[in-house]
Motif scaffolding. Structure first.
Motif, PDB file in Angstrom:
ATOM      1  N   MET A   1      50.229  50.865  62.154  1.00  0.00           N
ATOM      2  CA  MET A   1      49.945  49.631  61.438  1.00  0.00           C
ATOM      3  C   MET A   1      48.435  49.383  61.378  1.00  0.00           C
ATOM      4  O   MET A   1      47.889  49.018  60.330  1.00  0.00           O
ATOM      5  CB  MET A   1      50.655  48.454  62.137  1.00  0.00           C
ATOM      6  N   LEU A   2      47.742  49.609  62.502  1.00  0.00           N
ATOM      7  CA  LEU A   2      46.293  49.430  62.532  1.00  0.00           C
ATOM      8  C   LEU A   2      45.583  50.425  61.616  1.00  0.00           C
ATOM      9  O   LEU A   2      44.608  50.083  60.944  1.00  0.00           O
ATOM     10  CB  LEU A   2      45.768  49.566  63.965  1.00  0.00           C
ATOM     11  N   VAL A   3      46.081  51.657  61.576  1.00  0.00           N
ATOM     12  CA  VAL A   3      45.487  52.659  60.693  1.00  0.00           C
ATOM     13  C   VAL A   3      45.644  52.225  59.240  1.00  0.00           C
ATOM     14  O   VAL A   3      44.694  52.309  58.445  1.00  0.00           O
ATOM     15  CB  VAL A   3      46.124  54.049  60.921  1.00  0.00           C
ATOM     16  N   ASN A   4      46.824  51.737  58.890  1.00  0.00           N
ATOM     17  CA  ASN A   4      47.048  51.267  57.517  1.00  0.00           C
ATOM     18  C   ASN A   4      46.140  50.082  57.185  1.00  0.00           C
ATOM     19  O   ASN A   4      45.576  50.007  56.090  1.00  0.00           O
ATOM     20  CB  ASN A   4      48.513  50.887  57.301  1.00  0.00           C
ATOM     21  N   GLN A   5      45.984  49.158  58.120  1.00  0.00           N
ATOM     22  CA  GLN A   5      45.090  48.023  57.897  1.00  0.00           C
ATOM     23  C   GLN A   5      43.650  48.490  57.723  1.00  0.00           C
ATOM     24  O   GLN A   5      42.918  47.986  56.871  1.00  0.00           O
ATOM     25  CB  GLN A   5      45.188  47.022  59.052  1.00  0.00           C
ATOM     26  N   SER A   6      43.251  49.472  58.524  1.00  0.00           N
ATOM     27  CA  SER A   6      41.900  50.014  58.417  1.00  0.00           C
ATOM     28  C   SER A   6      41.688  50.660  57.055  1.00  0.00           C
ATOM     29  O   SER A   6      40.632  50.485  56.431  1.00  0.00           O
ATOM     30  CB  SER A   6      41.639  51.046  59.516  1.00  0.00           C
TER      31      SER A   6
END
Length: 75
Positions: free
Chosen positions: A50-55
């Motif tokens: 999820m954090l990678v997608n947000q980044s």
């Protein structure tokens, strides 16, 4: 004499059975703990994704912002 030896063997057998049961319980506890750790790992992996997608989304927004700024500067 044989009766005493038999009694000793039976007694030792019960001790071994108890030790075996104790080891089986410890083994089951370790298996349960391992399962819990695997579940927690999957949760962390999902959070990481999820954090990678947000980044990625932030990078795209910043690139668009920079492109828009450059086009304004050129005009």
């Amino acid at each position: 004499m044989l009766v005493n030896q038999s009694r000793m063997l039976v007694s030792e057998s019960w001790i071994l059975i108890d030790e075996y049961r104790m080891l089986m319980n410890q083994s089951q506890m370790l298996v349960n703990e391992a399962r819990m750790l695997v579940s927690e790992s999957w949760v962390l992996i999902d959070e990481y994704r999820m954090l990678v997608n947000q980044s990625r989304m932030l990078v795209v927004k910043h690139v668009r912002f920079i492109q828009a700024s450059l086009s304004l500067i050129r005009e």
